[in-house]
Design an enzyme around this catalytic site. Structure first.
Site, PDB file in Angstrom:
ATOM      1  N   TYR A  33       0.830  -1.199   0.000  1.00 33.90           N
ATOM      2  CA  TYR A  33       0.000   0.000   0.000  1.00 33.90           C
ATOM      3  C   TYR A  33       0.867   1.253   0.000  1.00 33.90           C
ATOM      4  CZ  TYR A  33       0.978   0.996   4.937  1.00 33.90           C
ATOM      5  OH  TYR A  33       1.605   1.309   6.117  1.00 33.90           O
ATOM      6  N   LYS A 147       6.607  -1.895   1.938  1.00 39.91           N
ATOM      7  CA  LYS A 147       5.405  -1.277   2.538  1.00 39.91           C
ATOM      8  C   LYS A 147       4.228  -2.223   2.361  1.00 39.91           C
ATOM      9  CE  LYS A 147       3.309   3.278   3.118  1.00 39.91           C
ATOM     10  NZ  LYS A 147       3.363   3.316   4.570  1.00 39.91           N
ATOM     11  N   GLU A 180      12.355   2.726  14.123  1.00 39.05           N
ATOM     12  CA  GLU A 180      11.415   3.749  13.643  1.00 39.05           C
ATOM     13  C   GLU A 180      10.154   3.658  14.487  1.00 39.05           C
ATOM     14  OE1 GLU A 180       9.973   2.977   9.627  1.00 39.05           O
ATOM     15  OE2 GLU A 180       9.976   0.831   9.979  1.00 39.05           O
ATOM     16  N   LEU A 205      11.206   1.531   7.050  1.00 38.76           N
ATOM     17  CA  LEU A 205      10.614   1.946   5.781  1.00 38.76           C
ATOM     18  C   LEU A 205      11.331   3.209   5.303  1.00 38.76           C
ATOM     19  CD1 LEU A 205       8.171   1.354   3.831  1.00 38.76           C
ATOM     20  CD2 LEU A 205       7.082   3.285   4.952  1.00 38.76           C
TER      21      LEU A 205
HETATM   22  N1  PDD Z   1       2.946   5.254   7.401  1.00 41.15           N
HETATM   23  N2  PDD Z   1       7.583   3.962   8.891  1.00 41.15           N
HETATM   24  C1  PDD Z   1       6.471   3.227   8.859  1.00 41.15           C
HETATM   25  C2  PDD Z   1       6.467   1.884   9.510  1.00 41.15           C
HETATM   26  C3  PDD Z   1       5.316   3.730   8.221  1.00 41.15           C
HETATM   27  O1  PDD Z   1       4.183   3.001   8.174  1.00 41.15           O
HETATM   28  C4  PDD Z   1       5.356   5.028   7.630  1.00 41.15           C
HETATM   29  C5  PDD Z   1       4.162   5.599   6.913  1.00 41.15           C
HETATM   30  C6  PDD Z   1       6.556   5.754   7.701  1.00 41.15           C
HETATM   31  C7  PDD Z   1       6.693   7.116   7.083  1.00 41.15           C
HETATM   32  O2  PDD Z   1       6.640   7.037   5.667  1.00 41.15           O
HETATM   33  P1  PDD Z   1       6.100   8.258   4.788  1.00 41.15           P
HETATM   34  O3  PDD Z   1       6.898   9.449   5.179  1.00 41.15           O
HETATM   35  O4  PDD Z   1       6.358   7.837   3.395  1.00 41.15           O
HETATM   36  O5  PDD Z   1       4.633   8.427   5.106  1.00 41.15           O
HETATM   37  C8  PDD Z   1       7.654   5.181   8.327  1.00 41.15           C
HETATM   38  C9  PDD Z   1       1.745   5.631   6.684  1.00 41.15           C
HETATM   39  C10 PDD Z   1       1.505   7.089   6.716  1.00 41.15           C
HETATM   40  C11 PDD Z   1       0.575   4.796   7.187  1.00 41.15           C
HETATM   41  O6  PDD Z   1       0.789   3.601   7.343  1.00 41.15           O
HETATM   42  O7  PDD Z   1      -0.513   5.319   7.395  1.00 41.15           O
END
Ligand code: PDD
Length: 286
Positions: A33, A147, A180, A205
């Site tokens: 996703y 992801k 993270e 991620l």
């Molecule tokens: N989450 N780390 C994890 C485990 C994440 O699920 C996310 C993003 C990030 C940050 O990635 P980005 O800057 O590309 O949003 C880091 C999304 C927002 C979610 O699962 O809703």
């Protein structure tokens, strides 16, 4: 106006939007996703999100359900049909519907679902006062760079944070280093003003917000050090913050109830928050 979702080729009323019970996403979490921000009706950082989606698919030997061009047409249409000005687009691709068997099916058509929703402006107290994080052991698999919709450890971590009255849970590996957050990347600011965030490897991620903030910081001649940092180091840091598509740049002022720095959002975090806000509004150009 009622909401609309895109499901496998059709725009359908949100209330009736459904996939089959033998969809491999539902049975095995066999899918990937993306979450993208919408600002002023425009998708933010579309290209890097599509790059990451392609990479996640390739790592799982899944063929893209649509070309990049057709996908972005669907995103725009879902945004338009839901009249989203500021909010998010969610896209999910799974390996499709097949008789339940762990190995890949011989023939299946990937499922594709796209939704969009408006989000209210964030409370100013988050940037004015910052947030608490707690820490939990990182119990995830060894490919957190993909992801995938398989998010159980992240869900359990976020729930722990919620129960503790914290905004986020930062995950700590076996060497006491923070990887993270459950849905965000983790950062600290050293006394020197240098930024520290974990290097991109299979333990985290590759956040798009992380990438943009790194770029914005370096343009301001700020030094970025990509390396693991420990919990102890984070608590002793001058500042800490987290980044994601939905949390933008959020100051972290307490970790496990211990104040970070002065226990208030610091100047470096605030400057990055402002820069990222300008980026979201399309005011930062290459
Ligand atoms: N989450 N780390 C994890 C485990 C994440 O699920 C996310 C993003 C990030 C940050 O990635 P980005 O800057 O590309 O949003 C880091 C999304 C927002 C979610 O699962 O809703």
């Amino acid at each position: 106006m009622s909401r609309v979702a895109y499901v496998n080729g059709s725009y359908v009323p949100f209330a009736n939007a459904a996939v089959h019970i033998e969809d491999r996403g539902y049975q095995f979490a066999d899918g990937v996703y993306e979450v993208m921000a919408v600002r002023n009706g425009r998708l933010v950082d579309l290209e890097p999100h599509l790059d990451r989606l392609d990479r996640s698919l390739a790592e799982l030997s899944m063929a893209p359900a649509k070309s990049r061009g057709s996908l972005s047409v669907v995103f725009d249409e879902v945004v338009r049909r839901n009249r989203v000005t500021d909010g998010i687009v969610y896209v999910q691709m799974t390996r499709g519907v097949a008789k339940r068997d762990h190995a890949f099916p011989d023939a299946s058509t990937n499922s594709l679902v796209v939704t969009a929703r408006g989000t209210p402006p964030r409370s100013t107290s988050i940037i004015e006062e910052g947030v608490d994080v707690i820490t939990v052991p990182d119990i995830r698999w060894k490919r957190c760079d993909i992801k995938t919709v398989s998010l159980l450890p992240n869900i359990l971590a976020k729930q722990k944070a919620r129960e503790a009255g914290a905004y986020e849970a930062w995950m700590v590996d076996e060497s006491d280093r923070i990887t993270e957050g459950s849905s965000t990347n983790a950062w600290i600011v050293e006394e020197s003003g240098d930024l520290v965030t974990r290097q991109l490897d299979h333990a985290i991620l590759s956040g798009i917000t992380r990438m943009v903030v790194s770029d914005l910081a370096m343009r301001q001649q700020r030094r970025l050090v990509e390396r693991p940092f420990t919990l102890e180091e984070a608590i002793g840091a001058a500042e800490a913050f987290l980044t994601s598509t939905t949390s933008f740049v959020t100051p972290v002022v307490r970790i496990n109830r211990s104040p970070v720095g002065e226990g208030v959002p610091g100047p470096v975090t605030r400057a990055l928050y402002d820069l990222y806000e300008s980026h979201l509004s399309g005011q930062v150009h290459d």
